[in-house]
Motif scaffolding. Structure first.
Motif, PDB file in Angstrom:
ATOM      1  N   GLY A 303      44.665 -10.574   6.413  1.00  0.00           N
ATOM      2  CA  GLY A 303      43.562 -10.739   5.377  1.00  0.00           C
ATOM      3  C   GLY A 303      44.043 -11.049   3.737  1.00  0.00           C
ATOM      4  O   GLY A 303      43.551 -10.602   2.950  1.00  0.00           O
ATOM      5  N   CYS A 483      38.695  -5.063  -3.945  1.00  0.00           N
ATOM      6  CA  CYS A 483      37.458  -5.696  -3.496  1.00  0.00           C
ATOM      7  C   CYS A 483      36.925  -6.322  -4.800  1.00  0.00           C
ATOM      8  O   CYS A 483      37.294  -6.482  -5.818  1.00  0.00           O
ATOM      9  CB  CYS A 483      36.226  -4.609  -3.458  1.00  0.00           C
ATOM     10  N   VAL A 492      38.961  -7.916  -0.143  1.00  0.00           N
ATOM     11  CA  VAL A 492      37.624  -7.421   0.589  1.00  0.00           C
ATOM     12  C   VAL A 492      36.385  -7.855  -0.343  1.00  0.00           C
ATOM     13  O   VAL A 492      36.594  -7.829  -1.660  1.00  0.00           O
ATOM     14  CB  VAL A 492      37.717  -6.003   0.953  1.00  0.00           C
ATOM     15  N   ARG A 497      34.804  -5.435   3.352  1.00  0.00           N
ATOM     16  CA  ARG A 497      34.828  -6.492   4.419  1.00  0.00           C
ATOM     17  C   ARG A 497      35.706  -7.415   4.041  1.00  0.00           C
ATOM     18  O   ARG A 497      35.679  -8.014   2.708  1.00  0.00           O
ATOM     19  CB  ARG A 497      33.466  -6.966   4.732  1.00  0.00           C
ATOM     20  N   SER A 498      36.918  -7.776   4.722  1.00  0.00           N
ATOM     21  CA  SER A 498      37.749  -8.617   4.505  1.00  0.00           C
ATOM     22  C   SER A 498      37.192  -9.973   4.468  1.00  0.00           C
ATOM     23  O   SER A 498      36.373 -10.503   5.140  1.00  0.00           O
ATOM     24  CB  SER A 498      38.745  -8.657   5.794  1.00  0.00           C
ATOM     25  N   HIS A 499      37.651 -10.875   3.263  1.00  0.00           N
ATOM     26  CA  HIS A 499      37.195 -12.223   3.213  1.00  0.00           C
ATOM     27  C   HIS A 499      37.653 -13.059   4.258  1.00  0.00           C
ATOM     28  O   HIS A 499      37.133 -14.107   4.685  1.00  0.00           O
ATOM     29  CB  HIS A 499      37.643 -12.846   1.763  1.00  0.00           C
ATOM     30  N   TYR A 505      37.819  -4.254   7.781  1.00  0.00           N
ATOM     31  CA  TYR A 505      37.359  -3.643   6.885  1.00  0.00           C
ATOM     32  C   TYR A 505      38.300  -2.522   6.193  1.00  0.00           C
ATOM     33  O   TYR A 505      39.411  -2.246   6.854  1.00  0.00           O
ATOM     34  CB  TYR A 505      36.152  -2.641   6.926  1.00  0.00           C
ATOM     35  N   VAL A 511      40.832  -0.544  -2.214  1.00  0.00           N
ATOM     36  CA  VAL A 511      39.769  -1.485  -2.900  1.00  0.00           C
ATOM     37  C   VAL A 511      39.614  -1.329  -4.299  1.00  0.00           C
ATOM     38  O   VAL A 511      38.750  -2.282  -4.944  1.00  0.00           O
ATOM     39  CB  VAL A 511      38.367  -1.113  -2.121  1.00  0.00           C
TER      40      VAL A 511
END
Length: 546
Positions: A303, A483, A492, A497-499, A505, A511
């Motif tokens: 990720g 995030c 994320v 949620r991971s890009h 997640y 985050v």
């Protein structure tokens, strides 16, 4: 993927695998289980027995200096892993076990303020969060109800909203004296908001004011998440596996998470498969695990196409002023964290010489060793032997401290990486910290500590002693998988949620985009609650490796 009683499950009927049984892990596990998901949580530590806490023992202060120390490098329990913080200005505090670091936290329960989510827009520095205070407010209020938060409504530091569900704890004599000084200087203050019951609830007692919150609450009043959230999660069907040290999140040929490999206490390698993986291992453990999960597809860590995994570590520098008074203050009484607190200087005022602000709070100094620790910068001859006894006799019960926690702005080169040489007891590379306190943070500490001296003096203190910063205060581990809406500058999205990996997640303090100046656990759990709810509501669109 299964939900709400659907028949198809994978790997022992498992829909979701969560790594970490602390506040964010158990909060998301409970929400998902109550939504019909089959959830397994891996935790490298164990359950902690309330009877084992040192809090009621006469040698408590000695135990806290050793086997109950919040620094894992000193504690060295079987569930701990070392942290190389030789190149860090702040040393790491964490607890590995069911409930995570909430076992030893002081249960201060402030929220971030609205401006904390818009630092780039308002101050032209750092970045904005991809969500707002208003987005989190209902989840702040929900988590307050779930764990039983005490406090007084109407706090002028926040927009209107629901009052805490339980009445506030007493501010005590130290609160009254501290408030007197604040009033004389015209500064805002408020009774503390605590993740501590003021009234018994279920099998948890109300606060007995031991003032030993940070060495474990013997009443179960403090909302350490082993007692405040895990019983409901287990009742909802969550499977908890303790003694399980995750070493890698596994992925499919298509780059989707398939579960995690972990080591049990006998050193046996195991694997738990699941179509959704959520990492809740804190701001050091999470980037460590993502970097351990590198592969040919993800050479810089799982990720991590942005390069932001392990970057922007924030740790909330703290300075304190010890103050002693002539009158008896009963300063052995709790709660330990923030009987009163203030957000008077939480917003930016560039005339102070720095941007963003600080949270102020008072705390008792309940024991003789703690008094001498606060005075550690005095010459040894003045705080040892007969002189040390005289100090304790003079100050015991008549002292408290003001502290300032300053907002720690993200710095890209403050990092968590894998140590190239050292490993834990299972042969897994340990995390290495590189953290340098910024000049802005140093200016903020200097400015705030001068004001704290003034407040003590306005309250009538006859003696004050400054601790310009406390390197042994690295509780808040934030920002290392932040995030954001832009995959180029974040790990994320606003729901964790991971890009890069759409079924991976992150729900913990990693985050955070900015740190605010306040304790983060209420925001961590509100984020996890919102993110888990979003995951459940959008399950039909979730990509999985099946």
């Amino acid at each position: 993927m299964s939900r709400n009683g659907a028949a198809h499950y994978t790997d022992a009927d498992r829909d979701v695998l969560i790594i970490g049984a602390g506040p964010s892990g158990v909060t998301s596990a409970r929400v998902l289980a109550e939504s019909g998901f089959k959830v397994t949580v891996l935790e490298q530590g164990d359950w902690t027995n309330l009877a084992d806490y040192p809090s009621t023992r006469p040698d408590r202060e000695l135990l806290v200096a050793g086997p109950w120390n919040p620094n894992p490098n000193i504690r060295r329990a079987p569930s701990d892993y070392p942290v190389n913080d030789d190149e860090s200005d702040v040393h790491t505090f964490m607890y590995n076990g069911v409930g995570g670091s909430s076992i030893l936290f002081a249960a201060e329960w402030p929220r971030m303020i609205p401006s904390d989510f818009r630092v780039k827009t308002l101050d032209g520095i750092a970045d904005d969060w991809p969500l707002t205070y208003e987005d989190l407010q209902p989840y702040y209020e929900m988590i307050d109800e779930m764990i039983g938060v005490s406090g007084r409504g109407g706090n002028t530091a926040y927009p209107p909203g629901e009052a805490p569900p339980q009445p506030p704890l007493p501010i005590g004599r130290i609160g009254e004296v501290a408030a007197r000084g604040m009033n004389r200087l015209g500064y805002q203050w408020w009774p503390g908001t605590h993740a501590i019951l003021s009234r018994a609830m279920g099998n948890r007692g109300g606060c007995a004011r031991w003032a030993t919150c940070s060495s474990g609450c013997p009443e179960g009043a403090k909302a350490s998440f082993d007692v405040a959230m895990w019983p409901a999660a287990i009742a909802a069907g969550v499977e908890l596996i303790t003694g399980a040290r995750a070493r890698q999140v596994t992925v499919s040929d298509k780059g989707l998470a398939t579960g995690a490999t972990w080591i049990d206490r006998k050193g046996v390698e195991r694997h738990s498969a699941a179509p959704i993986v959520i990492v809740c291992a804190n701001g050091i453990g999470t980037p460590r695990l993502l970097q351990l999960s590198s592969s040919s597809r993800f050479p810089d860590g799982l990720g991590n196409s942005s390069g932001y995994v392990g970057r922007n570590l924030m740790m909330h520098p703290v300075a304190t002023v010890f103050g002693a008074y002539e009158d008896e203050l009963e300063s052995w009484l709790g709660p330990f964290g923030q009987p009163i607190w203030s957000m008077q200087f939480a917003e930016t005022n560039i005339d102070r010489g720095f941007r963003r602000g600080a949270k102020w709070t008072i705390a008792p100094v309940p024991g003789p060793v703690e008094i001498l620790q606060r005075l550690a910068s005095l010459p040894l001859a003045e705080r040892s032997g007969a002189a040390g006894h005289r100090l304790v006799e003079r100050f015991q019960g008549k002292c408290f401290e003001w502290s300032a926690s300053v907002e720690d702005l993200p710095v890209f080169d403050n990092t968590v990486t894998l140590d190239p040489e050292r490993t834990d007891s299972d042969g897994i590379p340990i995390p290495k910290l590189r953290y340098t306190m910024s000049e802005e943070s140093r200016r903020a500490l200097d400015w705030n500590i001068d004001r704290l001296v003034e407040v003590h003096e306005a309250s009538g203190a006859t003696f004050t002693h400054r601790v310009d910063y406390m390197p042994e205060m690295g509780w808040h581990l934030l920002g290392t998988a932040r995030c954001g809406d832009d995959p180029e500058t974040s790990v994320v999205d606003g729901y964790g949620r991971s890009h890069d990996v759409p079924n991976l997640y992150v729900f913990d303090g990693s985050v955070f985009v900015t740190s605010s100046s306040v304790n983060p656990t209420s925001t961590i759990t509100a984020f996890a609650l919102r993110a888990a709810e979003h995951l459940a509501e959008n399950a039909a669109n979730q990509r999985t490796p099946l």
